[in-house]
Design a protein around this motif. Structure first.
Motif: not given
Lengths: 355, 314
Positions: A41-46
């Motif tokens: 999720a975090i990498t996706f948002i980034i």
């Protein structure tokens, strides 16, 4: 992780079904799944807030609006964010990280190609850290307060404080530039490049398996500098922890008992106290290994080492989103995986941790 | 600081009087008690030579940063192209770089950037960590479960890679580097604050405050947080070196402070191509980083001995 366990473990112990071991495994799997979801999720948002336009990067800035729109829809950017994340997640679970813009290959293929170099470097560095750091830590603890203890402390302090990319540069300057004892950057001398057929991707293994001992030696020479630079942190950390674990054990009564019984000092240290330290060291070594896999980014940059760290940084500068995210996720998975593995090993080696 | 030492007696006796006041076993005011605690901590701290070395290094860093305009002749960015790449000499102590800038000046000005990064990260990370940790520890239950899972996810992340990814998303620059470092650094503080909170959650003075009708926010802020501070400060000091190294690493990769700012990591990266012929250009900034992060490590070790009640010696 620890805090919620007692009540639930008690429940499980009271009832024979489900057996506690399954509860434990279930909880472990749940934690891993949660971490994985957080990671993606975090990498996706980034990836989504990245200033680079992924459509523009594919179609080029001369494309008409029609082509642009078509690609926009094809990439699924018109869908709601949550749905995009779901698609991304299912793709990642199938090993599909998308295509790299820079190399125009599948990111997964790239990662498979670049990962062995990092693995080779981190493994050598960890091994060096263990074989130097553990004896140093033990020696420091046994000679607490004497010069060898101070020496180990200074070495540890240096390893914690030195900027690794700077140390790498200075080492290159001295051992390659001035003394010419060791080869410069890269994994092999240029004229050895591409001779060995990559099967594992780890040049040391490949060349040894194919009997190319000259290449093996060359690869080993190339490994000395980056390996030992990366090992400084591992060495510092392992030596420091070994020292404090060992001091802890040496003050225990069973050590005194063993001494009183007339065992040789070396026997007491290595056969009694160190046994217990070894179990605690498993976690430390796991942590070191995981952190070196990611920490090799800067070392790889200095030594032009074609590993995953260099892949991520170069992709970063080319705004190659898929590659950056794929690399981050893979390193994250390794990180979590190694920590889990060392946790399991620890439980296996120490009966007390099994409860 | 409103009250001063008692001034009874002559000038010669005032020092002894101050000592007696600081060591009196029956402090007559909260202020005196607080001064006594600081004094006793300082005494045991100053007896630790290693910690004192660290303290002096950090003090030097602060002084140098504060008086940078007086120490240097320019602002560290003025270029004198005919003086390119001069070796260290009486005029240019650390030599000059590829644009004829004095490296000594740049190092001095760079200390401000280092302090700026460290202070900003601390200002973000400590309140966030304290908030998450104390709330999770004090409230318990599902709040605790959720907050700690989030913390675990950030703990499980590889830090440098995550910082890299963040900076790439936010765009390179000093402020974004600070933000990225803060995002990857706060989680251990939440863990520490939570652990501390758990041990004091059911202490008598907390119960007393609750019985008196203090709100949860007030209890957390006035009764729980102060007790978490010392372990958080120790951890922060020990983390400073890591923060400086990460910031320098980001600067080195070109993702931190942008030129012409004299950030030490970026200076190493700029001077990299002159390594073999003009070694002083890239190596001297590295020594500055090494010294400062070593100072923080030494100071942190010393502070831990003094402040951390569990280390036993203090």
């Amino acid at each position: 992780m620890v805090d919620v366990q007692p009540t639930e473990t008690e429940e499980a112990a009271a009832e024979p079904f489900p057996p506690p071991i399954f509860v434990k495994i279930f909880r472990q799997v749940f934690t891993v799944a949660l971490t994985f979801i957080g990671l993606t999720a975090i990498t996706f948002i980034i990836g989504r807030v990245m200033p680079a336009d992924p459509v523009l990067a594919i179609v080029g800035d001369r494309a008409s609006t029609d082509v642009y729109e078509a690609m926009y829809i094809k990439l699924g950017l018109d869908k709601p964010l949550l749905e995009q994340y779901w698609i991304y997640l299912t793709n990642v679970l199938q090993g599909d990280f998308g295509k790299s813009i820079m190399t125009s290959r599948d990111v997964l293929d790239d990662l498979i190609r670049f990962f062995p170099a990092t693995l080779e470097l981190a493994t050598v560095a960890t091994l060096a850290g263990i074989f130097l750091g553990v004896p140093m830590g033990v020696a420091a603890a046994v000679n607490q307060g004497r010069w060898i203890d101070h020496l180990v402390r200074v070495v540890g302090l240096f390893g914690y404080s030195v900027p690794i990319f700077w140390l790498g540069m200075v080492a290159l300057l001295i051992f390659y530039g001035w003394l010419d004892w060791l080869p410069g950057p890269g994994r092999l001398d240029v004229f050895y490049d591409g001779i060995v057929e990559p099967t594992t991707g780890v040049i040391l293994l490949d060349s040894a398996m194919q009997g190319e001992w000259e290449i093996f030696r060359n690869a080993l020479h190339h490994l000395v500098l980056p390996g030992s630079i990366l090992a400084t942190f591992a060495l510092a950390y392992i030596a420091r922890m070994t020292r404090s674990f060992m001091l802890d054990q040496l003050s225990q009564e069973y050590v005194l008992t063993a001494r009183v019984k007339g065992l040789s000092p070396l026997g007491v240290i290595w056969r009694h106290a160190f046994r217990n330290v070894l179990v605690q060291l498993i976690t430390i070594i796991g942590l070191t290994y995981a952190s070196l896999l990611e920490g090799s980014v800067l070392t790889e940059t200095i030594f032009a080492w074609p590993g995953i760290g260099q892949y991520i940084t170069t992709s970063l500068f080319n705004a190659d989103m898929n590659a950056v995210i794929g690399g981050t996720v893979v390193v994250g998975i390794c990180f979590v995986g190694i920590n889990l593995l060392s946790d399991a090993l620890y439980r296996f080696a120490d009966p007390r941790a099994r409860q | 600081m409103t009250e001063m030492a008692p001034r009874d007696g002559a000038q010669a006796g005032s020092e002894a009087g101050l000592r007696a006041w600081l060591l009196s076993s029956t402090p007559s005011s909260a202020f005196q008690a607080r001064c006594q605690r600081v004094y006793l901590s300082w005494r045991s701290f100053s007896r630790n030579p290693i910690a004192m070395v660290g303290f002096l290094i950090i003090l030097l860093l602060l002084v140098v940063a504060a008086f940078a305009p007086l120490i240097t002749s320019g602002d560290g960015t003025s270029q004198v192209l005919q003086d390119r790449l001069l070796p260290p000499s009486a005029e240019h102590w650390f030599g000059t770089d590829q644009l004829g800038r004095d490296i000594f000046d740049r190092i001095i000005w760079g200390s401000r950037i280092t302090l700026y990064i460290v202070a900003l990260v601390a200002v973000i990370v400590v309140p966030v960590g304290l908030l998450v940790g104390t709330v999770a520890g004090y409230l318990g239950g599902w709040v605790d479960a959720i907050l700690m899972r989030i913390t675990d996810i950030f703990l499980a992340f590889p830090r440098l890679i995550l910082a890299l990814a963040f900076v790439s998303a936010l765009g390179p620059g000093l402020e974004n580097a600070v933000l990225a470092i803060a995002l990857t650094t706060w989680s251990p503080f939440a863990r520490i604050a939570r652990a501390e909170t758990l041990t004091i959650r059911n202490a008598e003075h907390i119960l007393a405050a609750r019985v008196q009708g203090a709100s949860t926010g007030r209890i957390l802020l006035h009764h729980v947080t102060p007790l978490c501070l010392s372990s958080v400060i120790v951890r922060l000091t020990l983390d400073m070196a890591g923060i400086i190294l990460t910031a320098a690493g980001l600067g080195f990769l070109g993702l931190g402070a942008q030129p012409p700012l004299p950030e030490w990591g970026a200076m190493i990266s700029d001077g990299r191509q002159y390594l073999l012929d003009q070694w002083w250009v890239p190596t001297i900034p590295g020594i500055a980083i090494l010294v400062v992060s070593m100072g923080f490590n030494l100071l942190g070790d010393g502070l831990r001995d003094v402040l951390d009640p569990r280390s036993g010696e203090g």
